[in-house]
Design an enzyme around this catalytic site. Sequence first.
Site, mmCIF file in Angstrom:
data_model
loop_
_atom_site.group_PDB
_atom_site.id
_atom_site.type_symbol
_atom_site.label_atom_id
_atom_site.label_comp_id
_atom_site.label_asym_id
_atom_site.label_seq_id
_atom_site.Cartn_x
_atom_site.Cartn_y
_atom_site.Cartn_z
ATOM 1 N N SER A 751 -4.963 -3.637 0.570
ATOM 2 C CA SER A 751 -4.208 -3.495 1.819
ATOM 3 C C SER A 751 -2.887 -4.247 1.732
ATOM 4 C CB SER A 751 -5.036 -3.991 3.001
ATOM 5 O OG SER A 751 -5.502 -5.301 2.778
ATOM 6 N N ASN A 754 -0.603 -2.079 -0.684
ATOM 7 C CA ASN A 754 -0.251 -0.696 -0.360
ATOM 8 C C ASN A 754 -0.119 -0.340 1.117
ATOM 9 O OD1 ASN A 754 -0.255 0.206 -3.119
ATOM 10 N ND2 ASN A 754 -2.494 0.162 -3.063
ATOM 11 N N TYR A 755 -0.747 -1.076 1.999
ATOM 12 C CA TYR A 755 -0.815 -0.624 3.390
ATOM 13 C C TYR A 755 -0.135 -1.532 4.416
ATOM 14 C CZ TYR A 755 -4.074 2.901 1.744
ATOM 15 O OH TYR A 755 -4.629 3.959 1.093
ATOM 16 N N ILE A 756 -0.063 -2.808 4.164
ATOM 17 C CA ILE A 756 0.562 -3.729 5.121
ATOM 18 C C ILE A 756 2.034 -3.903 4.782
ATOM 19 C CG2 ILE A 756 0.580 -6.086 5.999
ATOM 20 C CD1 ILE A 756 -2.399 -6.248 5.407
#
Length: 796
Positions: A751, A754-756
């Site tokens: 996370s 790649n996502y935060i």
Amino acid sequence: MSSNKGISNNQQRVDLDDIPLSQRLTNPRFAKRRSVRSDDSSSDSESDSSSSEDDVPLAKRILPIKKIIKQDTVKQETIKQETITQGRIRQEPSKKATVKDESDSEDDIPLSMKKQLKEPKAEPMDVDKPSKKRPATSAASSPVKREKKVKKEEDDPDLYKWWEEEQLPTEMEHDDSVKWTSLQHNGVLFPPEYVPHGVKMKYDGKPISLSPEAEEVASFFAALLETEHAANPVFQKNFFEDWKQVLKRDPKNPKITSFEKCDFRPIWEKFERDKEAKKLLTKEQKMKIKQEREKAEEKYLYAIVDGRKEKVGNFRIEPPALFRGRGNHPKTGKLKTRVLPEQVTLNLGIDAVIPEPPKGHKWAAVVHDQTATWLATWKENVNGAIKYVFLAATSTWKGQSDMQKFEKARELKKYVKTIRANYTRELKDKLSEVRQRATAMYLIDRLALRAGNEKGDDEADTVGCCSLRYEHIKLEPPNTLHFDFLGKDSIRYQNTVQVDTQVFKNIKIFKNQVGEGHMIFDRLTPSELNKYLNNCMKGLSAKVFRTFNASITFQQQVDLLTNPDDSVPDKLLSYNRANREVAILCNHQRSASKTHDQMISRIGDRIRALKYQRMKLRKQLYALDAKMKKKPEYAEPESDLEEDWIKEHEKELVQKERERIKSRFEKQNEKLAAEKQPKLTAADLKEKLKAADELADRLKRESKLAKIEPKASVTIEKLVAQIKKVDERIYATKNQATDKEENKEVALGTSKLNYIDPRITVAWCRKNGVPLEKVFSKTLMDKFRWAQKIPKDWTF
């Protein structure tokens, strides 16, 4: 969330996107959720809803049913301390590209955490003398050293700071625009040819000779003999079938028909001996091997793009091996064959020098595709996947792509209310296609599910939202859904949630229409869903929704959990807890390490070693001023320091001191030999070892005393300062233990990688006085340089 003073509490309206996503979700596999009080109209995070059920915060409609993981298992002790070239970018098809999962990499561990894992070295024999060789605490010194290193990297004249350009790309482009005008690189690095070791395995109890090719494949299996893979029947079957084909290529190979008669242990034992021999290599030998490897890799490290020096990512061709896959992959154990230059296509500038392929070989092709960002490509044999070599994560292209990805997710904030209102209305649409789409969007938004795509029979049975089948969701009236399926990378997704009544009715209808083994959303595909989303907002996809929800959840949670008055260790714990909420939301699981309990035990021993050190300091303090014993902060007994543990610990201290003296003695002799001076004798070593004997005698005497006489140079002020520093280290180590216990089944790296949105982390660190290297590893610091130039008041 805002409230109007002229409206009473029970009239206030709450927008769904103002509710932290983590409060709208549950994943009982990991953590207990806070219970939601429906009667608390005064809560800041949950104002009372309007009369419409659709306006009720999802936190009040999606509630946890199962709770599996236990809460903090390590009790906390309260100790208050002050303690982005201009140009457009095209993203290559991600389903073809192989992206290395860096979540388990050591580089994903923050630098400060690596240091904590190696310390503290409790040396009570030094507590009564000022330290001249090291700073008072590593926590204080690490940020300074790290900041200097980062500054040096930023001053690199080859570093292109694209994020400082006046005009930055505003959105991700997937067209065939020109990405570069000149491109030069040195191709790819192939693994070395196989060198036969000649160790004979056994078949039916007898040693057998194999051709080099067959021996190599047998060695692949032998190397995994003591792992779960070698015990997997599917792995065994696939390996044996491929190995038999290799055996048939050389008539000199024996006829092998039974896997059960094969004994690979002689080869395994050879590998074990090699491992032990490697451990015995001297520092100089290891350094020589490292230097030889670095020299072989040197020319592949960088590419020249439009005159800029850019680092290349995965330039190494994977060596042949046995495919493992994730989860219960049907092809696990199959042979990944050696990739030859004849399979590799290079992408270069038209005027670039074509790198020489290995002797006796030639490239498959050399192209000059200025619309592509890959440098080399080939197809692997097991799954037929297209592999690519790209620039590194720190490159301009990748950095621009990352920034545009997070900007697109951030842009969704302007549209999300309308999108949610539309799919909520369409849940009751007369057309089944529309209702299926609306229901899927509800699940993707609320549960952060991936869109999913159909899989072939030779692929792992993983699914996403659009490919959920009848058996993947169980219904429990009136509105509870039980999810159980394999997600990406064969990670099991188990979740039980209460959903909107209409969503429950729709799922029930869809299931009744298809039956066992068929897809619930049989009239919806991921491409159709993403096409609809793109009409709602240009560039919007289910993945953008996932990134948006991850980032907004993290922003809300880290703001909610962080107390500005907390110490840095407490703030770091709050940061990781917010990160964990996102990992749970995105179903980033991992199996608890087999050594987890041992690791927690070692941390416990470190805490006790620090308490032992504090106890010694206190006794010296009492000797200088008996009144200090009456002060609560200095009189608290070290309750978990048992007599037996103290004796064992002191034996270890003496042993470590002996080893330190011997190590120093050997280094001195090495230096003397290099200078062609006479070496120290055994008598010299014996004399030096007396210091360890003296330490043992001193510890033995001190264990019986209530007071320990300090050296003349030691003052009360120095002792108080040393005790305070030990207090800080104990508290930080306890927080580390809590963090590791809470994260044992959650992968925080994915996370964060790649996502935060990394800018949330940068802004949080600045606001809370936390060094960025405390939460970002060197890999992430380099990858997200562009995110470190934001204004202080930036928010997602």
